[in-house]
Design a protein around this motif. Structure first.
Motif, PDB file in Angstrom:
ATOM      1  N   HIS A   1       0.838  -1.202   0.000  1.00  0.00           N
ATOM      2  CA  HIS A   1       0.000   0.000   0.000  1.00  0.00           C
ATOM      3  C   HIS A   1       0.876   1.256   0.000  1.00  0.00           C
ATOM      4  O   HIS A   1       2.004   1.236   0.477  1.00  0.00           O
ATOM      5  CB  HIS A   1      -0.897   0.062   1.255  1.00  0.00           C
ATOM      6  N   HIS A   2       0.285   2.332  -0.519  1.00  0.00           N
ATOM      7  CA  HIS A   2       0.806   3.661  -0.207  1.00  0.00           C
ATOM      8  C   HIS A   2       0.302   3.966   1.191  1.00  0.00           C
ATOM      9  O   HIS A   2      -0.900   4.179   1.399  1.00  0.00           O
ATOM     10  CB  HIS A   2       0.288   4.681  -1.214  1.00  0.00           C
ATOM     11  N   LEU A   3       1.180   3.946   2.178  1.00  0.00           N
ATOM     12  CA  LEU A   3       0.753   3.995   3.571  1.00  0.00           C
ATOM     13  C   LEU A   3       0.994   5.380   4.163  1.00  0.00           C
ATOM     14  O   LEU A   3       2.086   5.937   4.048  1.00  0.00           O
ATOM     15  CB  LEU A   3       1.489   2.935   4.392  1.00  0.00           C
ATOM     16  N   LEU A   4      -0.038   5.905   4.795  1.00  0.00           N
ATOM     17  CA  LEU A   4       0.037   7.189   5.489  1.00  0.00           C
ATOM     18  C   LEU A   4      -0.072   6.929   6.983  1.00  0.00           C
ATOM     19  O   LEU A   4      -1.007   6.253   7.441  1.00  0.00           O
ATOM     20  CB  LEU A   4      -1.096   8.119   5.039  1.00  0.00           C
ATOM     21  N   ALA A   5       0.886   7.441   7.748  1.00  0.00           N
ATOM     22  CA  ALA A   5       0.911   7.209   9.192  1.00  0.00           C
ATOM     23  C   ALA A   5       1.036   8.536   9.919  1.00  0.00           C
ATOM     24  O   ALA A   5       1.678   9.472   9.426  1.00  0.00           O
ATOM     25  CB  ALA A   5       2.080   6.293   9.566  1.00  0.00           C
TER      26      ALA A   5
ATOM     27  N   ARG B   1       1.962  11.401   7.243  1.00  0.00           N
ATOM     28  CA  ARG B   1       3.079  11.438   6.313  1.00  0.00           C
ATOM     29  C   ARG B   1       3.196  10.081   5.626  1.00  0.00           C
ATOM     30  O   ARG B   1       2.862   9.037   6.194  1.00  0.00           O
ATOM     31  CB  ARG B   1       4.392  11.767   7.035  1.00  0.00           C
ATOM     32  N   ALA B   2       3.689  10.093   4.392  1.00  0.00           N
ATOM     33  CA  ALA B   2       3.915   8.842   3.673  1.00  0.00           C
ATOM     34  C   ALA B   2       4.967   8.024   4.407  1.00  0.00           C
ATOM     35  O   ALA B   2       5.947   8.565   4.931  1.00  0.00           O
ATOM     36  CB  ALA B   2       4.365   9.142   2.239  1.00  0.00           C
TER      37      ALA B   2
ATOM     38  N   MET C   1      10.356   5.162  10.444  1.00  0.00           N
ATOM     39  CA  MET C   1       9.262   5.923  11.044  1.00  0.00           C
ATOM     40  C   MET C   1       8.618   5.110  12.159  1.00  0.00           C
ATOM     41  O   MET C   1       8.630   3.879  12.132  1.00  0.00           O
ATOM     42  CB  MET C   1       8.190   6.256   9.994  1.00  0.00           C
ATOM     43  N   HIS C   2       8.058   5.792  13.131  1.00  0.00           N
ATOM     44  CA  HIS C   2       7.288   5.135  14.175  1.00  0.00           C
ATOM     45  C   HIS C   2       5.950   5.853  14.287  1.00  0.00           C
ATOM     46  O   HIS C   2       5.897   7.015  14.711  1.00  0.00           O
ATOM     47  CB  HIS C   2       8.009   5.151  15.523  1.00  0.00           C
ATOM     48  N   PRO C   3       4.859   5.214  13.883  1.00  0.00           N
ATOM     49  CA  PRO C   3       3.554   5.881  13.954  1.00  0.00           C
ATOM     50  C   PRO C   3       3.236   6.330  15.382  1.00  0.00           C
ATOM     51  O   PRO C   3       3.483   5.601  16.345  1.00  0.00           O
ATOM     52  CB  PRO C   3       2.579   4.794  13.496  1.00  0.00           C
ATOM     53  N   PHE C   4       2.696   7.531  15.494  1.00  0.00           N
ATOM     54  CA  PHE C   4       2.309   8.062  16.800  1.00  0.00           C
ATOM     55  C   PHE C   4       0.789   7.938  16.920  1.00  0.00           C
ATOM     56  O   PHE C   4       0.035   8.656  16.261  1.00  0.00           O
ATOM     57  CB  PHE C   4       2.739   9.522  16.936  1.00  0.00           C
ATOM     58  N   LEU C   5       0.343   7.017  17.743  1.00  0.00           N
ATOM     59  CA  LEU C   5      -1.083   6.730  17.882  1.00  0.00           C
ATOM     60  C   LEU C   5      -1.664   7.247  19.181  1.00  0.00           C
ATOM     61  O   LEU C   5      -2.819   6.968  19.512  1.00  0.00           O
ATOM     62  CB  LEU C   5      -1.314   5.216  17.792  1.00  0.00           C
TER      63      LEU C   5
ATOM     64  N   ALA D   1      -5.049  17.082  11.671  1.00  0.00           N
ATOM     65  CA  ALA D   1      -5.912  17.184  10.491  1.00  0.00           C
ATOM     66  C   ALA D   1      -6.623  15.853  10.292  1.00  0.00           C
ATOM     67  O   ALA D   1      -6.204  14.818  10.808  1.00  0.00           O
ATOM     68  CB  ALA D   1      -5.093  17.537   9.253  1.00  0.00           C
ATOM     69  N   SER D   2      -7.712  15.879   9.543  1.00  0.00           N
ATOM     70  CA  SER D   2      -8.442  14.644   9.275  1.00  0.00           C
ATOM     71  C   SER D   2      -7.732  13.856   8.178  1.00  0.00           C
ATOM     72  O   SER D   2      -6.823  14.358   7.510  1.00  0.00           O
ATOM     73  CB  SER D   2      -9.878  14.959   8.847  1.00  0.00           C
ATOM     74  N   ALA D   3      -8.195  12.627   7.973  1.00  0.00           N
ATOM     75  CA  ALA D   3      -7.636  11.768   6.928  1.00  0.00           C
ATOM     76  C   ALA D   3      -8.300  12.023   5.579  1.00  0.00           C
ATOM     77  O   ALA D   3      -8.011  11.327   4.607  1.00  0.00           O
ATOM     78  CB  ALA D   3      -7.809  10.304   7.323  1.00  0.00           C
ATOM     79  N   LYS D   4      -9.155  13.024   5.514  1.00  0.00           N
ATOM     80  CA  LYS D   4      -9.923  13.301   4.294  1.00  0.00           C
ATOM     81  C   LYS D   4      -9.042  13.514   3.073  1.00  0.00           C
ATOM     82  O   LYS D   4      -9.397  13.124   1.948  1.00  0.00           O
ATOM     83  CB  LYS D   4     -10.786  14.539   4.539  1.00  0.00           C
ATOM     84  N   GLU D   5      -7.864  14.125   3.268  1.00  0.00           N
ATOM     85  CA  GLU D   5      -7.038  14.509   2.132  1.00  0.00           C
ATOM     86  C   GLU D   5      -6.583  13.314   1.307  1.00  0.00           C
ATOM     87  O   GLU D   5      -6.283  13.450   0.121  1.00  0.00           O
ATOM     88  CB  GLU D   5      -5.820  15.318   2.589  1.00  0.00           C
TER      89      GLU D   5
END
Length: 367
Positions: free
Chosen positions: A26-30, A41-42, A47-51, A57-61
């Motif tokens: 996938h093109h992954l956004l985290a 960010r792509a 990278m370490h996702p910050f959850l 911002a929303s994920a709408k973009e």
């Protein structure tokens, strides 16, 4: 939907490796921390996702880019007859599979409301629909509700499943991952299962969702009372006294869908662009004649509130949870949290409910 959700476990220390594996397909956004903000960010190595916090911002973009090329075009003149011109169109490349990591349930639910605009209102938007079909949402259930959250007002909740493919629950040492769709099943099936202690922790989370801050008001009368106050500009001027009409609320909103289309040309070549626009901008409704039907901030805020709590539920009656009203707002609270002057849409809606319930003043009482 899959029957009996498959549940897997993601240990904190294993998260980067698991996400990197998903990124191969996938093109992954985290979400990552950048200063005081949490932004998507792509995926990149290390990278370490910050959850741990709601993204700024929303994920709408990912489905409706802030600026996108709809197509490119080129003119070619016939050298033997310069009055004859051909136009050649080139569509953008196909959409690659995308995985969005870390949205909250209110963001995932926002996709359903975007569907209303780009799928359900007659003309279907092919680029949006292609992205929608090829996007997977790995959502994080909320551990608590912030003082700006009001998802329970509009039919959502901190553990809401609508729009999510996988829903993550924070438990000690990592996350329990529940598959909610076939796409989610493919991701979760490769994860290790829960231990008895982890299953007990998940059951406790499911049985004790975060308690909303305050009871939700009855929004059923909101459309009627909004229309009753539509022409009361003194009311709307009071409600808009602090508003800067900057549009931050609309750019961060997971359901706002307004856009503008422009052409950029250079010589005989160019491209057609779709770009986010906002009803809070004074230029949004400016006509070529110079007339602007929403010339003041009060007119523009009235339109924004009306769209979410009056026009949408009237257009889609009974489309909400359990056959109730559906509102074009998920209660994510970003518009409240990020407003530079603290305009609170909840307060506006409550004022509409209160003022709209009052009988109209007679001429003598008004004096």
């Amino acid at each position: 939907m899959v029957a009996g959700p498959t549940v897997g476990y993601i240990a904190e220390e294993a998260l980067p490796a698991i996400v990197e594996g998903w990124a191969r397909d996938h093109h992954l956004l985290a979400p990552v921390r950048e200063g005081a903000a949490v932004v998507y960010r792509a995926w990149a190595k290390d990278m370490h996702p910050f959850l741990g916090r709601v993204p700024t911002a929303s994920a709408k973009e990912a489905l409706l880019p802030q600026t996108e090329t709809l197509f490119t075009y080129a003119y070619r003149k016939d050298p033997k007859d310069l009055t004859h011109t051909e136009v050649f169109l080139s569509e953008p490349p196909p959409v690659e599979p995308t995985l969005i990591m870390g949205p909250r349930p209110c963001d995932a639910r926002g996709l359903h409301l975007l569907d209303r605009v780009f799928q359900d209102r007659g003309t279907k938007d092919p680029q949006y629909l292609e992205r929608r079909a090829r996007t997977t949402m790995v959502t994080v259930a909320c551990e608590r509700m912030e003082n700006t959250c009001f998802c329970h007002w509009t039919g959502g909740g901190p553990h809401g499943e609508e729009g999510s493919d996988v829903l993550l629950f924070a438990i000690e040492g990592g996350w329990a991952a529940r598959a909610l769709t076939d796409k989610g099943e493919k991701l979760v099936a490769a994860l290790p299962g829960l231990s008895p202690a982890q299953q007990t922790a998940l059951d406790a989370r499911l049985a004790n969702p975060p308690v909303p801050r305050g009871e939700a008001p009855d929004l059923g009368p909101a459309p009627e009372r909004f229309l009753k106050l539509f022409g009361d500009m003194d009311f709307w001027i009071d409600e808009t006294a602090r508003c800067l009409s900057c549009g931050v609320c609309t750019y961060l909103c997971p359901t706002c869908s307004c856009f503008n289309i422009t052409d950029e040309s250079q010589g005989l070549k160019g491209r057609r662009l779709r770009t986010w626009d906002t009803c809070m901008s004074a230029l949004y409704t400016l006509e070529g004649s110079g007339h602007n039907p929403r010339i003041s901030r009060a007119h523009r805020l009235r339109n924004r509130v009306g769209h979410k709590f009056c026009y949408h539920p009237r257009e889609f009656p009974g489309a909400g949870k359990d056959g109730g009203a559906e509102y074009s707002c998920t209660g994510c609270g970003r518009c409240i949290k990020m407003c530079p002057v603290s305009v609170d849409i909840r307060a506006v809606v409550l004022d509409v409910l209160k003022k709209g319930a009052q009988p109209p003043q007679t001429e003598g009482e008004a004096k």
